[in-house]
Design a protein around this motif. Structure first.
Motif, short mmCIF file in Angstrom:
data_model
loop_
_atom_site.label_atom_id
_atom_site.label_comp_id
_atom_site.label_asym_id
_atom_site.label_seq_id
_atom_site.Cartn_x
_atom_site.Cartn_y
_atom_site.Cartn_z
N GLU A 10 0.82 -1.21 0.00
CA GLU A 10 0.00 0.00 0.00
C GLU A 10 0.86 1.26 0.00
OE1 GLU A 10 -3.22 0.02 -0.26
OE2 GLU A 10 -3.67 -2.10 0.06
N HIS A 28 -0.46 5.41 8.59
CA HIS A 28 -1.37 4.29 8.84
C HIS A 28 -1.49 4.03 10.34
CE1 HIS A 28 -1.20 3.38 4.55
NE2 HIS A 28 -2.15 2.48 4.74
N LYS A 82 -4.49 6.46 7.22
CA LYS A 82 -5.49 5.45 6.93
C LYS A 82 -5.52 4.44 8.08
CE LYS A 82 -4.85 5.90 1.94
NZ LYS A 82 -4.47 5.21 0.67
N ALA A 100 -6.15 0.48 9.26
CA ALA A 100 -6.26 -0.95 8.95
C ALA A 100 -6.35 -1.69 10.28
CB ALA A 100 -5.05 -1.43 8.15
N ILE A 140 -15.42 -0.58 5.85
CA ILE A 140 -14.58 -1.00 4.71
C ILE A 140 -15.30 -0.66 3.41
CG2 ILE A 140 -13.58 -2.97 3.51
CD1 ILE A 140 -13.07 -4.25 6.24
N GLY A 148 -14.93 2.91 2.76
CA GLY A 148 -13.56 3.34 2.55
C GLY A 148 -12.94 4.04 3.73
N GLU A 164 -9.37 0.72 5.60
CA GLU A 164 -8.76 0.21 4.38
C GLU A 164 -8.97 -1.29 4.21
OE1 GLU A 164 -4.78 1.41 1.88
OE2 GLU A 164 -4.67 1.35 4.07
N ASP A 172 -11.30 -6.70 2.24
CA ASP A 172 -11.18 -5.33 1.74
C ASP A 172 -12.34 -5.05 0.80
OD1 ASP A 172 -10.50 -6.66 -0.63
OD2 ASP A 172 -8.35 -6.35 -0.34
N LYS A 173 -12.26 -3.98 0.03
CA LYS A 173 -13.37 -3.62 -0.84
C LYS A 173 -13.68 -4.68 -1.89
CE LYS A 173 -13.99 1.38 -0.71
NZ LYS A 173 -14.06 2.61 -1.54
#
Length: 339
Positions: free
Chosen positions: A175, A236, A260, A262, A274, A277, A280, A323-324
């Motif tokens: 990432e 992060h 971000k 996680a 998630i 958004g 992450e 994730d997405k």
């Protein structure tokens, strides 16, 4: 156990449980510091319910009040209990000494089996020895992969927390992360420490550990906010549980940070985050599966002498990334409280 951390970190959900769960409501009890109080009674059981003699099994965890992760573990455990004609007695306490006392209570009640977490294994050593002396089968789940065999447990169900951390560290590299803060909500919990240590092992950037008081959402929020305000280079925030992750999202906003978030572990609110958004990705260890397999294994041991993993190897339930790209499917199950 020596295994390639590279191959294992890429492995997704190695165990599939086939659950013919009955539609019964919860039976048993919980401690004052555990999860929601169980209820008795219920609707008709499924046709697949075992006809073996009724068993009583204690599930004793280190759940902190309000930690929704354990509601998912309990649902899996109850599904297996309903199928196997087991009375499930649940209790929990985040204090290791108190958790050991709960295991002692189960021994005194002469239960037919015990499933226990080993977040602080040294504190559980003596009481596990007492269970073995009383010839009560005892299995581990979730926390204690490094200690279950030497403490004399029959089996273990969970993920290798170090490998899970390594997998997350590799994901952060992909990432493009440069500076990470890893948030630990319970000091002394070996599994949480192993997660952050795993991240440090594979992440090529800078990693800091931040301790917060996981029993106080307000304290969690203020501590993370202060850290992000102090250090704008953090890109992060890695949290070790879904409730902490959702608080971290608020902290990022309050600090005006671009970091971000996680996390490890899921709940239905986190899958929504998630999808939107704001988080992450998450590392899923499948807590429903851990609870289900732990209880089902005790039924199999009593009624057929089976050991999952042959009594020599743990049964791994993670890590798997959400994730997405795959959250929509997982969210279907999370909405039911089973992921």
């Amino acid at each position: 156990m020596d295994r390639s951390s590279h191959s294992r970190s890429r492995r997704l959900a190695p165990i599939v449980a086939v659950a013919a769960a009955a539609a019964l409501t919860l039976a048993g009890c919980s401690s004052s510091s555990g999860g929601k109080k169980s209820e008795e009674g219920g609707t008709a059981a499924s046709a697949g319910k075992a006809s073996t003699p009724r068993m009583t099994v204690a599930l004793v965890t280190h759940q902190s009040p309000g930690d929704t992760f354990w509601d998912i573990v309990r649902k899996g455990a109850q599904a297996a209990a309903d199928k196997d004609n087991i009375k499930l007695v649940y209790s929990a306490d985040p204090n290791a000494g108190n958790q050991a006392n709960l295991v002692q209570n189960a021994i005194d009640q002469k239960v037919d089996g015990i499933a226990v977490t080993l977040a602080k294994p040294d504190a559980m050593k003596d009481v596990i020895a007492k269970a073995n002396t009383a010839k009560i089968p005892i299995v581990g789940l979730n926390s204690g992969l490094s200690d279950w065999k030497k403490l004399g447990l029959l089996e273990f169900f969970g993920q290798d927390e170090t490998v899970a951390g390594e997998a997350l560290g590799n994901r952060l590299n992909s990432e493009g992360a440069k500076k990470v803060v890893c948030v630990i909500q319970e000091q002394g919990n070996v599994g949480l420490t192993q997660r952050c240590d795993g991240v440090k092992k594979t992440f090529s950037g800078t990693t800091e550990t931040l301790y917060v008081d996981g029993t106080s959402p307000t304290a969690v929020k203020s501590t993370i906010t202060a850290k992000l305000t102090q250090d704008s280079a953090i890109d992060h925030v890695v949290t070790l549980g879904a409730p902490i992750a959702l608080i971290a999202v608020q902290s990022v906003s309050d600090a005006g940070s671009k970091a971000k978030v996680a996390t490890f572990d899921l709940n239905k609110d986190l899958t929504g985050a998630i999808s939107k958004g704001t988080i992450e990705f998450a590392v899923d260890q499948q807590p429903y599966l851990q609870g289900y397999l732990a209880i089902d294994s005790l039924w199999l041991y009593k009624n057929n002498g089976n050991y999952m993993g042959g009594g020599e190897q743990p049964v791994l339930t993670g890590p798997a990334f959400v994730d997405k790209s795959n959250v929509a499917k997982v969210a279907e199950f999370a909405a039911k409280g089973t992921r």
